[in-house]
Design a protein around this motif. Structure first.
Motif, PDB file in Angstrom:
ATOM      1  N   TYR A   9       0.832  -1.202   0.000  1.00  0.00           N
ATOM      2  CA  TYR A   9       0.000   0.000   0.000  1.00  0.00           C
ATOM      3  C   TYR A   9       0.865   1.250   0.000  1.00  0.00           C
ATOM      4  O   TYR A   9       0.611   2.198  -0.741  1.00  0.00           O
ATOM      5  N   GLN A  10       1.889   1.224   0.831  1.00  0.00           N
ATOM      6  CA  GLN A  10       2.758   2.396   0.922  1.00  0.00           C
ATOM      7  C   GLN A  10       3.461   2.645  -0.410  1.00  0.00           C
ATOM      8  O   GLN A  10       3.488   3.774  -0.905  1.00  0.00           O
ATOM      9  N   ALA A  11       3.998   1.576  -0.985  1.00  0.00           N
ATOM     10  CA  ALA A  11       4.719   1.723  -2.253  1.00  0.00           C
ATOM     11  C   ALA A  11       3.779   2.182  -3.368  1.00  0.00           C
ATOM     12  O   ALA A  11       4.123   3.054  -4.165  1.00  0.00           O
ATOM     13  N   THR A  12       2.588   1.606  -3.414  1.00  0.00           N
ATOM     14  CA  THR A  12       1.645   1.948  -4.484  1.00  0.00           C
ATOM     15  C   THR A  12       1.195   3.399  -4.389  1.00  0.00           C
ATOM     16  O   THR A  12       1.135   4.118  -5.393  1.00  0.00           O
ATOM     17  N   ARG A  40      -7.716   5.396  -0.510  1.00  0.00           N
ATOM     18  CA  ARG A  40      -6.383   5.074  -0.004  1.00  0.00           C
ATOM     19  C   ARG A  40      -5.288   5.493  -0.973  1.00  0.00           C
ATOM     20  O   ARG A  40      -4.128   5.093  -0.822  1.00  0.00           O
ATOM     21  N   ASN A  41      -5.686   6.225  -1.998  1.00  0.00           N
ATOM     22  CA  ASN A  41      -4.702   6.814  -2.892  1.00  0.00           C
ATOM     23  C   ASN A  41      -3.972   5.763  -3.728  1.00  0.00           C
ATOM     24  O   ASN A  41      -2.817   5.938  -4.103  1.00  0.00           O
ATOM     25  N   LEU A  42      -4.664   4.671  -4.027  1.00  0.00           N
ATOM     26  CA  LEU A  42      -4.016   3.568  -4.735  1.00  0.00           C
ATOM     27  C   LEU A  42      -4.198   3.655  -6.244  1.00  0.00           C
ATOM     28  O   LEU A  42      -3.450   3.030  -6.986  1.00  0.00           O
ATOM     29  N   VAL A  43      -5.218   4.442  -6.694  1.00  0.00           N
ATOM     30  CA  VAL A  43      -5.576   4.333  -8.096  1.00  0.00           C
ATOM     31  C   VAL A  43      -6.506   5.487  -8.489  1.00  0.00           C
ATOM     32  O   VAL A  43      -7.246   6.018  -7.652  1.00  0.00           O
TER      33      VAL A  43
END
Lengths: 301, 301
Positions: A9-12, A40-43
């Motif tokens: 999650y952190q890296a993404t 979560r700011n992933l995509v």
């Protein structure tokens, strides 16, 4: 190297944001998963589907889709085609299945004109975090390829190695899992496992990977069990990738650990030009978000 | 009805004591397991094998074999034959494999003259205690029958029902496990599962048992997952018995839960006139003792 979903999650979330095209997004569970991942700011997200119904669902359930692109396409095959086209054209970097059925979506993915074909077999790759293991474990295939032939297993291993390298595993080690450590002509899985190791030795999988088999589950993952059995293979006890001989093996393995052990899971379809998120209704919200994170991290921009 | 290994130990130790004939007992790990079970009052023991070596091992490792019968038979096939003969003659009630290899022992078990044949296929039945489940779960086969045919699956189910009824499960419910809930001609396990349910409906397994399939692992054991999938089958969520379509499914399932979940296990060979204990070096001392307790509880006196 990514060793846990926390690290993933952190890296993404620190990467340039990938865009996910969702095929037939007008479904509550799909929207919930997508909103969870976006929050979560992933995509970044493009929702292809029945735009009116999508907006209605979002309003009704307080889901914030205000930052998402909407493409109105009510008919399911058309929505699937448009979502795939967005990815093949480069406007999006990964695909997610909404409420369109898998066969309809994959027909577009494999389309010669606008599809995402690579010539390689598509397969499902699960990425699992098992606390006792201390590293991520990849497993294929518990949901897509029924009883792979040797040639299909070669493609499945290549797909797994792509995921493993994408996750930064330096020397990914794969085991075609069998019920024992010897080749037994009555057990096709052991014959294939030995053949896959030979193909690896002959260079089929390139540099920087390892394949070893036949090995049973304990020999693959448990260094002490391997030692106790007198196995000296360097992969034994250190597998990063389990290649299952039948869909039932992967399916039961995945579901049993989800239910009775304390593990975290995710899964994507691999073998196309871009990762495909295909979650099941049985997946927990966390597993769905993990799968989107995984696809996003692996997607090329 | 036995719901846990604690209950099994208590029930077994209060029964008239069964006698176990050990084929080729002159091995430290075998003697340790046997002494462990005898100390817990689970079984009387006849050790068939190299008597001098047996006594030497016992003395060296402070194992108390003073209450056990010793029959000196150095040659392995002869020791296997004598142990089997003790059971078929009624002098012992169950059999345990020592350091003789499985094929040699089973040749004697299947011998037309002194053997323990019933005409039914032998298979391995694991009995597992999974805390989240609240009941014992039976599973076949992770170690013996490689890729059972439909007819072999019928015998395996009969073996499992015998064990389930022996444990006092009133209406044992069996599921031939598949990767999904529909019959798919490309997935032989689903075709067989439907055929087994039909055979049950036609009365093949007698009264007081149920067979239902195709069902996947979660549909078989998890009532909520079954409901979520819209499955209304009365067995769904309540399985006592999982029949696995391939040895690899059972093998990975068993080993994965032993390693990553908090479960207790045991296993015996069923289908002969008496239970057969066949532990592996990979089994924990507790698992070995559980298996002896199970065989002893099920043995007829």
């Amino acid at each position: 190297m990514i060793r846990s979903f926390a690290e993933l999650y952190q890296a993404t979330s620190s990467l340039p944001k990938r865009r996910m095209a969702v095929a037939a997004a007008h479904d509550l569970e799909v929207l919930q998963a997508v909103c969870d991942a976006a929050e979560r700011n992933l995509v970044d997200v493009t929702l292809v589907g029945d735009a009116a119904k999508t907006k209605e669902l979002a309003a009704e359930h307080q889901l914030d889709i205000s930052a998402m692109e909407l493409i109105d396409m009510v008919e399911l095959p058309a929505a699937a085609r448009e979502a795939v086209r967005l990815v093949s054209s480069g406007a999006a970097h990964m695909l997610m299945k909404g409420i369109v059925d898998t066969a309809t979506l994959l027909r577009q993915v494999l389309d010669a004109e606008i599809g995402l074909r690579t010539g390689r077999l598509l397969c499902h790759v699960a990425v699992m975090e098992i606390p006792q293991l201390g590293r991520l474990l990849l497993m294929s295939d518990g949901g897509m390829v029924i009883a792979p032939t040797l040639e299909q297993k070669v493609d499945m291993l290549k797909n797994c190695f792509d995921v493993a390298k994408g996750l930064g595993i330096e020397l990914p080690k794969a085991v075609p899992v069998t019920a024992l450590e010897q080749v037994n002509p009555k057990m096709p899985a052991t014959v294939d496992a030995a053949a896959l190791q030979e193909r690896w030795q002959a260079g089929e999988f390139g540099e920087g990977v390892m394949v070893s088999g036949p090995l049973a589950f304990d020999g693959a993952l448990d260094e002490e069990a391997a030692r106790h059995k007198g196995i000296t293979d360097p992969v034994a006890g250190h597998a990063d990738i389990l290649l299952m001989p039948y869909i039932e093996v992967g399916n039961v393995f995945y579901k049993a650990l989800v239910r009775y052990a304390d593990i975290k899971v995710s899964g994507i379809i691999v073998g196309a030009k871009a990762p495909i998120v295909l979650v099941s209704r049985a997946d927990s919200p966390e597993a769905k978000c993990n799968s989107i994170a995984l696809a996003s991290y692996l997607a090329k921009i």
